[in-house]
Structure formats: C-alpha cells, structure tokens
Design a protein around this motif. Structure first.
Motif, PDB file in Angstrom:
ATOM      1  N   VAL A  70       0.861  -1.180   0.000  1.00  0.00           N
ATOM      2  CA  VAL A  70       0.000   0.000   0.000  1.00  0.00           C
ATOM      3  C   VAL A  70       0.898   1.230   0.000  1.00  0.00           C
ATOM      4  O   VAL A  70       1.750   1.379   0.880  1.00  0.00           O
ATOM      5  N   LEU A  71       0.701   2.095  -0.991  1.00  0.00           N
ATOM      6  CA  LEU A  71       1.458   3.332  -1.097  1.00  0.00           C
ATOM      7  C   LEU A  71       0.499   4.514  -1.062  1.00  0.00           C
ATOM      8  O   LEU A  71      -0.640   4.414  -1.519  1.00  0.00           O
ATOM      9  N   LEU A  72       0.969   5.635  -0.531  1.00  0.00           N
ATOM     10  CA  LEU A  72       0.148   6.832  -0.416  1.00  0.00           C
ATOM     11  C   LEU A  72       0.709   7.923  -1.319  1.00  0.00           C
ATOM     12  O   LEU A  72       1.918   8.127  -1.389  1.00  0.00           O
ATOM     13  N   GLU A  73      -0.190   8.628  -1.993  1.00  0.00           N
ATOM     14  CA  GLU A  73       0.204   9.727  -2.869  1.00  0.00           C
ATOM     15  C   GLU A  73      -0.295  11.038  -2.276  1.00  0.00           C
ATOM     16  O   GLU A  73      -1.474  11.182  -1.971  1.00  0.00           O
ATOM     17  N   GLN A  74       0.634  11.999  -2.100  1.00  0.00           N
ATOM     18  CA  GLN A  74       0.242  13.302  -1.579  1.00  0.00           C
ATOM     19  C   GLN A  74       1.239  14.370  -1.991  1.00  0.00           C
ATOM     20  O   GLN A  74       2.373  14.077  -2.374  1.00  0.00           O
ATOM     21  N   PHE A  75       0.799  15.640  -1.904  1.00  0.00           N
ATOM     22  CA  PHE A  75       1.629  16.778  -2.273  1.00  0.00           C
ATOM     23  C   PHE A  75       2.704  17.029  -1.234  1.00  0.00           C
ATOM     24  O   PHE A  75       2.439  16.998  -0.024  1.00  0.00           O
ATOM     25  N   ARG A  76       3.937  17.317  -1.706  1.00  0.00           N
ATOM     26  CA  ARG A  76       5.056  17.636  -0.829  1.00  0.00           C
ATOM     27  C   ARG A  76       5.767  18.881  -1.358  1.00  0.00           C
ATOM     28  O   ARG A  76       6.343  18.870  -2.451  1.00  0.00           O
ATOM     29  N   GLU A 109      -1.496   6.352  12.357  1.00  0.00           N
ATOM     30  CA  GLU A 109      -1.388   6.980  11.051  1.00  0.00           C
ATOM     31  C   GLU A 109      -1.959   6.106   9.936  1.00  0.00           C
ATOM     32  O   GLU A 109      -2.488   6.614   8.950  1.00  0.00           O
ATOM     33  N   ALA A 110      -1.854   4.791  10.081  1.00  0.00           N
ATOM     34  CA  ALA A 110      -2.436   3.895   9.073  1.00  0.00           C
ATOM     35  C   ALA A 110      -3.946   4.089   8.981  1.00  0.00           C
ATOM     36  O   ALA A 110      -4.523   4.072   7.886  1.00  0.00           O
ATOM     37  N   ILE A 111      -4.586   4.310  10.112  1.00  0.00           N
ATOM     38  CA  ILE A 111      -6.030   4.546  10.120  1.00  0.00           C
ATOM     39  C   ILE A 111      -6.347   5.929   9.558  1.00  0.00           C
ATOM     40  O   ILE A 111      -7.248   6.089   8.725  1.00  0.00           O
ATOM     41  N   GLU A 112      -5.591   6.949  10.005  1.00  0.00           N
ATOM     42  CA  GLU A 112      -5.866   8.317   9.577  1.00  0.00           C
ATOM     43  C   GLU A 112      -5.586   8.527   8.092  1.00  0.00           C
ATOM     44  O   GLU A 112      -6.344   9.213   7.393  1.00  0.00           O
ATOM     45  N   GLU A 113      -4.505   7.956   7.590  1.00  0.00           N
ATOM     46  CA  GLU A 113      -4.069   8.239   6.227  1.00  0.00           C
ATOM     47  C   GLU A 113      -4.587   7.263   5.186  1.00  0.00           C
ATOM     48  O   GLU A 113      -4.649   7.617   3.998  1.00  0.00           O
ATOM     49  N   ALA A 114      -4.945   6.045   5.605  1.00  0.00           N
ATOM     50  CA  ALA A 114      -5.356   5.042   4.625  1.00  0.00           C
ATOM     51  C   ALA A 114      -6.566   4.221   5.046  1.00  0.00           C
ATOM     52  O   ALA A 114      -7.011   3.365   4.290  1.00  0.00           O
ATOM     53  N   SER A 115      -7.067   4.450   6.256  1.00  0.00           N
ATOM     54  CA  SER A 115      -8.204   3.703   6.788  1.00  0.00           C
ATOM     55  C   SER A 115      -7.943   2.202   6.770  1.00  0.00           C
ATOM     56  O   SER A 115      -8.806   1.397   6.423  1.00  0.00           O
ATOM     57  N   ILE A 116      -6.710   1.819   7.162  1.00  0.00           N
ATOM     58  CA  ILE A 116      -6.346   0.407   7.225  1.00  0.00           C
ATOM     59  C   ILE A 116      -5.854   0.085   8.633  1.00  0.00           C
ATOM     60  O   ILE A 116      -5.341   0.941   9.335  1.00  0.00           O
ATOM     61  N   ILE A 153      -9.612   8.106  -0.635  1.00  0.00           N
ATOM     62  CA  ILE A 153      -8.874   9.327  -0.338  1.00  0.00           C
ATOM     63  C   ILE A 153      -9.090   9.653   1.132  1.00  0.00           C
ATOM     64  O   ILE A 153     -10.231   9.678   1.610  1.00  0.00           O
ATOM     65  N   HIS A 154      -7.999   9.922   1.840  1.00  0.00           N
ATOM     66  CA  HIS A 154      -8.076  10.067   3.293  1.00  0.00           C
ATOM     67  C   HIS A 154      -7.203  11.237   3.756  1.00  0.00           C
ATOM     68  O   HIS A 154      -6.718  12.022   2.952  1.00  0.00           O
ATOM     69  N   GLY A 155      -7.016  11.316   5.070  1.00  0.00           N
ATOM     70  CA  GLY A 155      -6.220  12.377   5.676  1.00  0.00           C
ATOM     71  C   GLY A 155      -7.080  13.294   6.524  1.00  0.00           C
ATOM     72  O   GLY A 155      -8.314  13.320   6.394  1.00  0.00           O
ATOM     73  N   LEU A 156      -6.410  14.029   7.407  1.00  0.00           N
ATOM     74  CA  LEU A 156      -7.106  14.948   8.308  1.00  0.00           C
ATOM     75  C   LEU A 156      -7.232  16.309   7.633  1.00  0.00           C
ATOM     76  O   LEU A 156      -6.234  16.965   7.326  1.00  0.00           O
ATOM     77  N   GLU A 157      -8.476  16.744   7.434  1.00  0.00           N
ATOM     78  CA  GLU A 157      -8.718  18.000   6.724  1.00  0.00           C
ATOM     79  C   GLU A 157      -8.101  19.186   7.455  1.00  0.00           C
ATOM     80  O   GLU A 157      -7.553  20.098   6.827  1.00  0.00           O
ATOM     81  N   HIS A 158      -8.168  19.190   8.795  1.00  0.00           N
ATOM     82  CA  HIS A 158      -7.639  20.329   9.548  1.00  0.00           C
ATOM     83  C   HIS A 158      -6.113  20.408   9.499  1.00  0.00           C
ATOM     84  O   HIS A 158      -5.524  21.426   9.856  1.00  0.00           O
ATOM     85  N   GLU A 159      -5.460  19.330   9.040  1.00  0.00           N
ATOM     86  CA  GLU A 159      -4.008  19.349   8.838  1.00  0.00           C
ATOM     87  C   GLU A 159      -3.643  19.554   7.371  1.00  0.00           C
ATOM     88  O   GLU A 159      -2.476  19.488   6.998  1.00  0.00           O
ATOM     89  N   GLY A 160      -4.651  19.800   6.531  1.00  0.00           N
ATOM     90  CA  GLY A 160      -4.413  20.028   5.115  1.00  0.00           C
ATOM     91  C   GLY A 160      -4.027  18.785   4.351  1.00  0.00           C
ATOM     92  O   GLY A 160      -3.426  18.877   3.268  1.00  0.00           O
ATOM     93  N   GLU A 161      -4.373  17.617   4.871  1.00  0.00           N
ATOM     94  CA  GLU A 161      -3.992  16.360   4.217  1.00  0.00           C
ATOM     95  C   GLU A 161      -4.979  15.979   3.123  1.00  0.00           C
ATOM     96  O   GLU A 161      -6.198  16.082   3.304  1.00  0.00           O
ATOM     97  N   ASP A 162      -4.469  15.544   2.003  1.00  0.00           N
ATOM     98  CA  ASP A 162      -5.260  15.065   0.867  1.00  0.00           C
ATOM     99  C   ASP A 162      -4.498  13.881   0.299  1.00  0.00           C
ATOM    100  O   ASP A 162      -3.611  14.035  -0.535  1.00  0.00           O
ATOM    101  N   ILE A 163      -4.825  12.680   0.761  1.00  0.00           N
ATOM    102  CA  ILE A 163      -3.996  11.495   0.541  1.00  0.00           C
ATOM    103  C   ILE A 163      -4.764  10.444  -0.254  1.00  0.00           C
ATOM    104  O   ILE A 163      -5.842  10.000   0.158  1.00  0.00           O
ATOM    105  N   LYS A 164      -4.196  10.041  -1.375  1.00  0.00           N
ATOM    106  CA  LYS A 164      -4.798   9.007  -2.218  1.00  0.00           C
ATOM    107  C   LYS A 164      -4.081   7.686  -1.999  1.00  0.00           C
ATOM    108  O   LYS A 164      -2.849   7.627  -2.019  1.00  0.00           O
TER     109      LYS A 164
END
Length: 208
Positions: A70-76, A109-116, A153-164
């Motif tokens: 499982v890999l996560l894609e996000q802006f850096r 973080e696995a739950i927050e970023e990928a719901s796994i 698509i996951h991540g915490l909105e209040h932290e500006g996360e947009d993770i695919k």
C-alpha cells in the motif's frame, strides 16, 4: 570483520550557545559550538543551524497473501523545483507525539491516512534523515495488512492532508524505485528491505 570504534562522543562537543532562530510551522535552532579534532585539540568555533523535528514513524504496509504493498500519494512542497511532480508516492507516516511509541504512531497513522488496520509490525531500522542539517530520526517498519481494505482518499482535513491510496504489486513498487518514480528515502529503504526479506515475510505472514 574489523570493528570501527568511535573515538568521540557528545562529551567531545562544547556547546557555547543554542538559540531558537525561527519558531513557526517548523523550527530552527542556531548553535555556536566547537568539537575535538581527529588530529588532536579543538576545532574553531562553528555556527550551525538545525532544522528541528520530532522523531517520526514510517510504515510500509505489505499483504503477503497477494504480494501487494500500500502506497500513499500526496503533495510535498519540498519536491517543488526538482523537475518532477510534487505529488509523491510514500509510506504511511507521522510525527511521534510525546509519550507515544513508534508502533502506536504507525497504527494511528495507518487509520488516519489510509483507513487500514495493521497486524504485526516488523522493525526495519532507525535512521537519521540528514544529520548535517536536521535532528529528525525515522523509525521504519513493515506492517502486515489486508490490502483489499485499502482504497479511497483520506487524511485529516484540519491538517491540510489530501492522501490518495494505491495498492500495487510488490514487484511494481520495486520497479518504481529502480526507475526513480519513488525517490524519497523512507520508501526506498523500506522497499529495498522488502526485496531482501521478501521470502521470509511471505513465509511468516501468508495464510495460504
């Protein structure tokens, strides 16, 4: 094999001052120091800035039954200006909060970023990211997962996360490293470790 013995320790560094030079979203400390030299005596006074970050935990989720990761894609933002897309393929990752173990961080973080949900966490290594300029240390793991639960698509909105979330065959992820499609340190180290320990994990974690 001949062991390389360390000649110096922290007692061989004299810190003359340590001030907070910047205190924003990130922090920078400015040191004035000197240290002992290999040729003997003490070196000149140096000024060094250190990018201050807490320890972090990164996890490569791996499904031994399907041989997928499982890999996560996000802006850096740090990837801007490097003639590549600033959307990177990465691992599950997060900063270690005070009193929180690296294993707990990885599971959170696995739950927050990928719901796994992760099963066994197998340690890979701990490493200093770039000790010439930052104090950050990474705690790196490979985590047992059911890849069929990873999507969306996951991540915490209040932290500006947009993770695919992406699920790919391990062999495809290895190829991403070889071609430079994956070019961040934690992901490279974890995937190369998986290549070396592939047969062991399939033996230990596969239910088939």
């Amino acid at each position: 094999m001949k062991e390389i013995k360390q000649q110096f320790s922290t007692s061989d560094v004299e810190v003359l001052s340590n001030d907070r030079a910047f205190d924003g979203f990130f922090k920078i400390d400015r040191y004035r120091l000197s240290h002992r030299l290999f040729k003997g005596g003490w070196g000149p006074e140096l000024q060094r800035e250190v990018f201050v970050r807490e320890d972090a935990t990164c996890v490569l989720p791996y499904d031994a039954d399907t041989d997928q990761v499982v890999l996560l894609e996000q802006f850096r933002v740090g990837a801007l200006g490097h003639n590549q897309s600033p959307w990177l393929l990465e691992l599950v990752a997060g900063i270690n909060d005070a009193g929180e173990t690296p294993e707990a961080v990885g599971r959170r973080e696995a739950i927050e970023e990928a719901s796994i949900e992760l099963g066994e966490l197998r340690p890979i290594c701990q490493y200093l990211v770039s000790p010439g300029g930052t104090n950050e240390k990474i705690h790196l793991y490979c985590g047992q997962v059911d890849a069929s639960t990873a999507h969306g698509i996951h991540g915490l909105e209040h932290e500006g996360e947009d993770i695919k979330v992406h699920v790919v065959q391990a062999s495809e992820a290895f190829e991403y490293v070889a071609t430079g499609r994956i070019n961040n340190a934690a992901s490279i180290i974890a995937l190369q470790w998986l290549q070396l320990n592939h047969a062991i994990l399939r033996r230990d974690w596969s239910k088939q």
